[in-house]
Design an enzyme around this catalytic site. Structure first.
Site, mmCIF file in Angstrom:
data_model
loop_
_atom_site.group_PDB
_atom_site.id
_atom_site.type_symbol
_atom_site.label_atom_id
_atom_site.label_comp_id
_atom_site.label_asym_id
_atom_site.label_seq_id
_atom_site.Cartn_x
_atom_site.Cartn_y
_atom_site.Cartn_z
ATOM 1 C CB SER A 90 73.077 -121.011 -13.956
ATOM 2 O OG SER A 90 74.138 -121.597 -13.226
ATOM 3 C CG HIS A 199 75.980 -118.714 -9.678
ATOM 4 N ND1 HIS A 199 76.653 -118.516 -10.861
ATOM 5 C CD2 HIS A 199 74.997 -119.605 -9.952
ATOM 6 C CE1 HIS A 199 76.095 -119.255 -11.806
ATOM 7 N NE2 HIS A 199 75.095 -119.921 -11.283
#
Length: 306
Positions: A90, A199
Site C-alpha cells: 500500500s 483500496h
C-alpha cells in the site's frame, strides 16, 4: 539468488518508531527533518512521543511510515547493502519507488503527505470501514463481496497471504460480508480500526487528488525492478509505475501474488525496511523458504547479516 527490500504499509506504526535511529544517524535525522518540514504535521513529535491516537490518523501515519522506511533504506545503502527488487505494501509502494530511483526523496515526501491527507478526506466524505477475514479461501471472500455489490460497495482490498484477505467498503455492507464469512467457516473475522475504506471505490476522490498531484512530478526509469501492488508484475517503466500508483488507491493490494512473483524471480532473502514485522509474518504464510529480516531499529540494523 536475489535480495528484495519490502516496505510496510499502514498499521505498522507505533509510538517511539525510529527514535533510536534519529538519535544515532545523521541520515535518519535528514529524512525525518525533511519530512517534518514538508508535511507540516509535527511528524517527529507524533512518531517519537505520540500520542498514539494522533499517530493513527492517516494524514500522519503515512508520512511517518514513509520516513521510517526511507531512513532504514538510506542507512542500508550507506552500508553497501542494495536490493535486486523492491515492493511496498500500500503506502509502502511510495517508499519502494523512491528506493528504486523512480522519484526523488523530496517528491516522495510531498506525495505521501498529499496521499495521506486525500485518503483521510475521502474517508470523511464517504465513510467506510475494513475487516480482516482469516481462514477462508481467497475465492470464497471474493464471492461473498460479489454477492453484495448491488447498490453497495464492499470489495476485497488486501490479499495479504493465503487465508488472509481484508475487505473494504460501506460499513453496513462490510458488516454483512463479515457475517457471511463467519457463516462460511472463517476462523476469525475482525473489523479494523481505520479512518476509511482504503483500496475501494470510496477512495475515488483521493484518486483524483493524487492524479493531479502527480501530473507534474517527474518519474524516472527504475534502477531496479519494482513489483507494484496492482499487477504484481515487476517493471522499471516510469509511466506504468505512475499509472499504477494512482490506480492502487482504489485497487486491491495483491501482496500474495507479488511475493510469489518475487520468489519466481529467484528472491530467497528479503529485508522488511521500516516499522514492525508484519511483512515477515506474511511471507512465512506465503513462502517459508524466503528468509526475511525485519529491520526497523538501530539494534536490528547493527545485527543484520545477509
Amino acid at each position: 539468488m536475489s535480495l528484495a527490500f519490502l516496505f510496510p504499509g499502514q498499521g505498522a506504526q507505533y509510538v517511539g518508531m525510529a527514535s533510536d535511529l534519529y538519535r544515532a544517524s545523521p541520515i535518519a535525522q535528514y529524512v525525518f527533518n525533511l519530512t517534518d518540514r514538508i508535511s507540516e504535521t509535527g511528524l517527529k513529535t507524533f512518531c517519537f512521543d505520540g500520542p498514539e491516537e494522533s499517530l493513527k490518523q492517516t494524514a500522519i501515519t503515512q508520512p511517518a511510515i514513509f520516513a521510517h522506511s526511507i531512513s532504514v533504506f538510506e542507512i542500508l545503502k550507506d552500508r553497501g547493502i542494495h536490493p535486486d527488487f523492491v515492493a511496498g505494501h500500500s503506502v509502502g509502494e511510495l517508499a519502494a519507488l523512491v528506493a528504486a530511483g523512480v522519484m526523488s526523496l523530496e517528491d516522495g515526501v510531498r506525495i505521501v503527505g498529499i496521499r495521506g491527507r486525500a485518503m483521510h478526506a475521502a474517508g470523511k466524505m464517504r465513510p467506510g470501514t475494513m475487516a480482516a477475514v482469516i481462514g477462508l479461501e481467497d475465492g470464497a471472500v471474493v464471492d461473498i463481496c460479489a454477492s453484495l455489490v448491488r447498490g453497495v460497495v464492499v470489495v476485497p482490498a488486501n490479499f495479504n497471504c493465503p487465508g488472509q484477505v481484508v475487505i473494504s467498503g460501506e460499513p453496513t455492507a462490510v458488516k454483512r460480508a463479515m457475517r457471511m464469512a463467519s457463516d462460511e467457516g472463517a476462523r476469525r473475522v475482525v473489523e479494523l480500526q481505520v479512518s476509511g475504506a482504503f483500496h475501494s471505490g470510496l477512495m475515488q476522490s483521493a484518486l483524483g487528488t493524487l492524479e493531479g498531484a502527480l501530473a507534474n512530478v517527474p518519474f524516472s526509469a527504475a534502477r531496479i525492478p519494482v513489483v507494484p501492488n496492482t499487477t504484481a508484475e515487476p517493471t522499471t517503466d516510469p509511466d506504468v509505475l505512475k499509472d499504477l500508483l494512482i490506480k492502487q488507491v482504489v485497487s486491491p493490494v495483491r501482496w500474495t501474488d507479488s511475493m510469489t512473483r518475487l520468489v519466481s524471480e529467484g528472491v530467497d532473502r528479503a529485508v522488511e525496511a521500516g516499522p514492525g514485522k508484519t511483512l515477515r509474518a506474511l511471507m512465512r504464510r506465503i513462502e517459508r523458504r524466503v528468509a526475511v529480516s525485519s529491520v526497523g531499529t538501530l539494534e536490528e540494523l547493527d545485527s543484520l547479516t545477509l
